[in-house]
Design a protein around this motif. Structure first.
Motif, short mmCIF file in Angstrom:
data_model
loop_
_atom_site.label_atom_id
_atom_site.label_comp_id
_atom_site.label_asym_id
_atom_site.label_seq_id
_atom_site.Cartn_x
_atom_site.Cartn_y
_atom_site.Cartn_z
N LEU A 1 -5.01 10.99 0.12
CA LEU A 1 -4.25 10.07 0.97
C LEU A 1 -4.31 10.50 2.44
CD1 LEU A 1 -1.08 9.34 -1.21
CD2 LEU A 1 -3.03 7.83 -0.76
N ARG A 2 -4.27 11.79 2.66
CA ARG A 2 -4.35 12.28 4.04
C ARG A 2 -5.73 12.00 4.63
NH1 ARG A 2 -2.17 18.18 6.04
NH2 ARG A 2 -2.34 17.78 8.29
N THR A 3 -6.78 12.18 3.83
CA THR A 3 -8.14 11.88 4.30
C THR A 3 -8.29 10.40 4.61
OG1 THR A 3 -9.01 13.71 2.97
CG2 THR A 3 -10.58 12.05 3.73
N ALA A 4 -7.76 9.55 3.72
CA ALA A 4 -7.83 8.10 3.95
C ALA A 4 -7.05 7.71 5.20
CB ALA A 4 -7.30 7.36 2.73
N ASN A 5 -5.92 8.36 5.41
CA ASN A 5 -5.11 8.07 6.59
C ASN A 5 -5.85 8.48 7.87
OD1 ASN A 5 -2.32 7.47 7.83
ND2 ASN A 5 -2.74 9.55 8.54
N LEU A 6 -6.53 9.62 7.82
CA LEU A 6 -7.31 10.06 8.98
C LEU A 6 -8.45 9.08 9.28
CD1 LEU A 6 -7.99 12.15 11.14
CD2 LEU A 6 -9.31 13.41 9.42
N ALA A 7 -9.11 8.61 8.22
CA ALA A 7 -10.18 7.62 8.41
C ALA A 7 -9.63 6.33 9.01
CB ALA A 7 -10.86 7.34 7.07
N LEU A 8 -8.45 5.93 8.57
CA LEU A 8 -7.84 4.72 9.12
C LEU A 8 -7.47 4.90 10.59
CD1 LEU A 8 -6.84 1.86 8.41
CD2 LEU A 8 -4.63 2.87 7.83
N GLY B 1 -1.30 2.87 -2.06
CA GLY B 1 -1.55 4.20 -2.61
C GLY B 1 -0.38 5.14 -2.38
N ILE B 2 0.21 5.07 -1.20
CA ILE B 2 1.38 5.91 -0.91
C ILE B 2 2.55 5.52 -1.80
CG2 ILE B 2 3.09 6.47 0.86
CD1 ILE B 2 0.85 6.18 2.94
N ALA B 3 2.73 4.21 -2.00
CA ALA B 3 3.83 3.74 -2.86
C ALA B 3 3.63 4.22 -4.30
CB ALA B 3 3.91 2.22 -2.81
N ARG B 4 2.39 4.17 -4.79
CA ARG B 4 2.13 4.65 -6.16
C ARG B 4 2.37 6.15 -6.27
NH1 ARG B 4 -2.25 0.87 -6.01
NH2 ARG B 4 -3.66 2.55 -5.38
N ALA B 5 1.97 6.89 -5.23
CA ALA B 5 2.18 8.34 -5.26
C ALA B 5 3.66 8.68 -5.26
CB ALA B 5 1.49 8.99 -4.05
N ARG B 6 4.44 7.94 -4.49
CA ARG B 6 5.89 8.17 -4.49
C ARG B 6 6.51 7.83 -5.83
NH1 ARG B 6 7.46 5.56 1.41
NH2 ARG B 6 7.12 7.45 2.66
N ALA C 1 5.02 7.93 -8.69
CA ALA C 1 4.63 8.96 -9.65
C ALA C 1 5.47 10.22 -9.48
CB ALA C 1 3.15 9.29 -9.47
N ARG C 2 5.76 10.60 -8.23
CA ARG C 2 6.60 11.77 -8.00
C ARG C 2 8.02 11.54 -8.49
NH1 ARG C 2 3.95 12.09 -2.91
NH2 ARG C 2 5.79 11.18 -1.90
N SER C 3 8.53 10.32 -8.28
CA SER C 3 9.89 10.01 -8.74
C SER C 3 9.96 10.04 -10.26
CB SER C 3 10.30 8.63 -8.22
OG SER C 3 10.33 8.60 -6.81
N ALA C 4 8.91 9.52 -10.92
CA ALA C 4 8.90 9.52 -12.38
C ALA C 4 8.81 10.94 -12.92
CB ALA C 4 7.73 8.69 -12.89
N ALA C 5 8.03 11.78 -12.22
CA ALA C 5 7.90 13.17 -12.67
C ALA C 5 9.19 13.94 -12.48
CB ALA C 5 6.77 13.85 -11.91
N ALA C 6 9.94 13.58 -11.42
CA ALA C 6 11.21 14.26 -11.18
C ALA C 6 12.26 13.82 -12.19
CB ALA C 6 11.69 13.98 -9.77
#
Length: 223
Positions: free
Chosen positions: A113-120, A211-216, A218-223
């Motif tokens: 996500l950080r790489t994609a953000n840098l490209a954007l 992608g950021i929303a899905r990552a968040r 996933a983290r919420s579900a894992a927590a």
């Protein structure tokens, strides 16, 4: 009680978060490009409005009057120059704001996500550079048309004096500038490329937002 509050907070974050702000800034940049192009063509249409196909016909006095009228219009339309800063400010501020949003994301994004953000962010930087060159070409095109159109009416290129304006301008541009002056279609072509690039940034921004929303999630579900 906590669950409704959490849902409301999540909804507000989706509406007012960085993703919607980035999309809004991209839309402002896109509309500013359209405004710059429309402003240029509107001025050119007003400048050339009194010119007939034969640019005054075989009568030298008529051609001189036509040239004077075009020169007067060019001077009046030059007073509109401050209005051209409106789309310039819109494009520059919107794209700088979009790059700032991407830069703030880079502080907490990780991995792909950080790489994609840098490209954007680099894509927005490229769009900013291309926008600056496009606006510069629009100003050059306006200066060329305003300066050389009256001269085209004064050129007696054939014995009958009925050379169409477009052909007369082509010859005059070649004589005075030693090359064709920047024609209206040239910045338009570049503006079209800029629009495609801005649409690409919009698509990239939406994909990254999801992608950021899905990552968040996933983290919420894992927590």
């Amino acid at each position: 009680m906590d669950e409704p509050m959490s849902a409301a907070t999540s909804r507000i974050r989706r509406i007012c978060g960085q993703g919607p702000i980035l999309l809004m800034l991209q839309l402002v940049a896109l509309l500013s490009v359209a405004l710059a192009s429309g402003f240029f063509h509107y001025r050119v249409d007003l400048l050339l409005e009194p010119i007939t196909a034969a640019c005054g016909g075989p009568d030298e006095q008529a051609r001189l009057q036509m040239a004077e009228q075009v020169m007067a219009r060019a001077g009046a339309l030059d007073d509109w120059q401050p209005l051209s800063w409106v789309p310039v400010a819109g494009i520059v501020l919107a794209l700088l704001g979009a790059m700032a949003v991407c830069a703030s994301r880079a502080l907490w994004l990780r991995d792909r996500l950080r790489t994609a953000n840098l490209a954007l962010m680099l894509l927005h930087g490229g769009a900013l550079g291309l926008a600056g060159w496009t606006l510069h070409l629009y100003e050059n095109a306006w200066s060329s048309v305003a300066r050389l159109s009256p001269t085209a009416c004064l050129m007696d290129l054939v014995a009958e004096g009925d050379t169409p304006l477009a052909q007369a301008q082509h010859v005059v541009f070649h004589i005075l500038a030693r090359e064709n002056a920047t024609l209206p279609r040239n910045p338009d072509d570049l503006a079209l490329v800029l629009v495609v690039l801005l649409l690409a940034t919009m698509v990239g921004g939406i994909v990254l937002w999801r992608g950021i929303a899905r990552a968040r999630a996933a983290r919420s579900a894992a927590a």
